[in-house]
Enzyme design. Structure first.
Site, PDB file in Angstrom:
ATOM      1  N   ARG A 159       0.848  -1.194   0.000  1.00 58.35           N
ATOM      2  CA  ARG A 159       0.000   0.000   0.000  1.00 58.35           C
ATOM      3  C   ARG A 159       0.880   1.239   0.000  1.00 58.35           C
ATOM      4  O   ARG A 159       1.514   1.559   1.013  1.00 58.35           O
ATOM      5  CB  ARG A 159      -0.940   0.008   1.209  1.00 58.35           C
ATOM      6  CG  ARG A 159      -1.788   1.277   1.270  1.00 58.35           C
ATOM      7  CD  ARG A 159      -3.009   1.159   2.169  1.00 58.35           C
ATOM      8  NE  ARG A 159      -2.688   1.055   3.584  1.00 58.35           N
ATOM      9  CZ  ARG A 159      -3.578   1.162   4.566  1.00 58.35           C
ATOM     10  NH1 ARG A 159      -4.863   1.365   4.247  1.00 58.35           N
ATOM     11  NH2 ARG A 159      -3.221   1.046   5.818  1.00 58.35           N
TER      12      ARG A 159
ATOM     13  N   ASP B 139      -3.852   3.429  14.108  1.00 53.07           N
ATOM     14  CA  ASP B 139      -3.026   3.914  13.008  1.00 53.07           C
ATOM     15  C   ASP B 139      -3.508   5.300  12.630  1.00 53.07           C
ATOM     16  O   ASP B 139      -4.305   5.910  13.351  1.00 53.07           O
ATOM     17  CB  ASP B 139      -3.027   2.944  11.825  1.00 53.07           C
ATOM     18  CG  ASP B 139      -4.403   2.797  11.162  1.00 53.07           C
ATOM     19  OD1 ASP B 139      -5.337   3.550  11.523  1.00 53.07           O
ATOM     20  OD2 ASP B 139      -4.539   1.932  10.277  1.00 53.07           O
TER      21      ASP B 139
END
Length: 543
Positions: free
Chosen positions: A159, A441
């Site tokens: 990603r 996160d």
């Protein structure tokens, strides 16, 4: 044209930042930088229209694409047929080994929300991926335990960072290059051939897309890159995270734009909630309750996930479920309750037709696998479940006012505490931080700070009495800083002070910044990391 690498060049960094690799980055930048900037301008204009009262809807100009039953995406690529368990995590050396060994089918090797974009994290992560594919990676913990790769490894899916971010340590013509193109380009350049030789391929997760035009840009990047590197068209495969409310209205169109390279869609639940608050936080009918009350079963989230499964399976694409952020605890009672919630979440996703789902910790892989094994059995997926009974309209996707729950003092303090602790960890180079038994996160931190802004903006009443005010939020922030400082060294206290400054700037201002990461990266992270760099810098190359 000249490209300058301004970050420290540590051991082996030249392997990643080779002259040909930098030539490739320059080619990508020259071809696509202007289109990227134009699309970011479109994002800002759209958000401004929402601030004036407009709401998103399904696009009339692309109705023919949605209505056409004939088109489908490319068939699953090697290593992507069975995706029943995917583990996410940053590309540090220990996580690389543990994720590949975890028993998950796929590892989302994350340069985005789970990685603080320090120079060493970015380039070190690229080195770790090369070493992992070459099977020459290991890790020895401080206690002496050694970690090495086993035989049955997860498929790597990278990603890159989102279109909104830049990499300030690589400059083309005096301009910081797109972080998306850096992460994508360096991995593709160094690892595409390696992955093909290993019987796999270069696979990606695409974050933060807001429209099918942004998907079209990625597809054009793929075509250009494959041609530049001499790789057959269609070699690259990408799964798109549907984690913005605007993208939820364009799922068919996103699949269509990427159809020759597409591997599916993912329900990026945390960023999706963040997107709702970011785009409509100024409206009193979009005020959300405590973060813990915004579950996947509330109406607007249920509509979004059911539409995602239906859309994917109509087009032959995998539908991947959302993140289980819990991390195993040493407290058996906490563990039992949390594992029960994770199990129920994954069982619901499997029953709804998802083909797999995400976990953030190796300890959750068996829980997720068991839930999908019970539904899939020996089948690799359930693409045959078309979900024709699902009917989702624009009102369903925007039914935020039907979310049950309350805004509480505990929820407010929790958001301040999580955001502060995460910003502090992020400034220290950690992008996936264990906070209060959850793996937080950037996406979850965004929810925390945006909810504070939203509640403050509306002077939202608290369930216990009183309202959310700036004075109240600042007093909570001072208390949390004081509590953490009691256990800190002087240097760590300085970092915490900067984390508190970020919180004030991105949660308490008159306007709500689109991302805390752009603000924090520009003002804090790069300066702090460069000040510690001692290796040689300043490579310049003609291209």
């Amino acid at each position: 044209m000249r490209i300058h690498v301004t970050g420290p060049l540590r051991e082996r960094y030249e392997e990643i930042l080779s002259p040909k690799a930098l030539d490739f980055l320059v080619a990508l930048d020259s071809e696509f930088a202007a289109r990227r900037v134009a699309l970011l301008d479109t994002r800002r204009a759209r958000r401004a229209r929402y601030a004036e009262g407009q709401l998103p809807g399904f696009l009339p100009e692309t109705e023919a694409i949605r209505a056409d039953p004939s088109w489908r995406v490319a068939p699953p690529a090697p290593g992507l047929h069975d995706r029943r368990v995917e583990i996410t995590g940053p590309t540090d050396r220990k996580m690389t080994v543990n994720a590949l060994n975890s028993g998950a089918k796929v590892w989302l090797a994350d340069f985005e929300d789970a990685l603080a974009p320090t120079w060493d994290n970015v380039i070190g992560g690229q080195l770790n991926l090369v070493d992992a594919i070459d099977r020459r990676i290991d890790f020895t913990a401080p206690g002496g335990k050694r970690y090495a790769l086993g035989d049955d490894l997860a498929t790597i899916v990278v990603r890159p960072r989102g279109w909104h971010l830049v990499e300030k340590h690589i400059v083309v013509d005096g301009r910081a290059i797109s972080a998306s193109l850096v992460d994508f380009g360096l991995y593709l350049f160094h690892c595409a051939g390696r992955q093909l030789d290993a019987g796999s391929g270069p696979y990606f997760y695409l974050p933060k897309l807001e429209s099918h035009r942004e998907a079209r840009l990625w597809n054009d990047v793929f075509r250009f890159a494959q041609n530049w590197l001499g790789i057959p068209q269609g070699t690259i495969r990408a799964t798109v995270l549907i984690e913005t409310v605007t993208a939820a209205f364009e799922m068919d169109e996103i699949l269509y734009e990427l159809r020759e390279h597409c591997a599916g869609l993912n329900a990026g639940r945390w960023d999706y909630i963040f997107s709702i608050v970011k785009n409509f936080g100024w409206r009193d009918d979009f005020v959300l309750p405590d973060r813990g009350d915004v579950t996947m079963t509330v109406p607007f989230m249920r509509a979004y996930t059911e539409l995602l499964v239906q859309t994917c399976h109509r087009r032959g694409a995998h539908a991947i479920g959302g993140m289980a952020a819990f991390i195993p605890s040493r407290d058996p009672e906490v563990n039992a309750v949390a594992l029960g919630k994770v199990r129920a979440d994954k069982q619901r996703e499997a029953a709804d037709g998802f083909d797999g789902s995400w976990v953030a910790h190796p300890g959750l892989v068996p829980v997720c696998r068991d839930a999908f094994d019970a539904v899939l059995g020996d089948r690799p997926h359930q693409l045959d479940r078309r979900r024709p009974e699902v009917t989702v309209g624009a009102d369903d996707l925007l039914s935020v006012d039907r979310t049950p729950g309350r805004v509480t003092g505990v929820g407010l303090r929790g958001n301040v505490a999580v955001a502060l602790r995460y910003f502090d960890a992020w400034l220290g180079g950690t992008g996936a931080a264990a906070i209060f038994d959850l793996m937080e996160d950037a996406a979850t931190a965004e929810i925390a700070r945006c909810q504070v802004w939203q509640w403050l903006h509306h002077a939202t009443p608290l369930a216990e009495g009183g309202r959310v005010t700036e004075e109240l939020v600042r007093s909570i922030l001072v208390e949390e800083v004081t509590r953490l400082n009691a256990e800190r060294s002087v240097s760590e206290r300085d970092r915490l002070t900067r984390a508190a400054e970020i919180f004030v700037r991105v949660a308490l201002g008159e306007e709500l910044p689109a991302f805390f990461t752009t603000e924090a990266y520009a003002r804090h992270l790069v300066t702090a990391q460069q000040s510690r760099g001692t290796a040689r810098t300043g490579v310049a190359m003609a291209a």
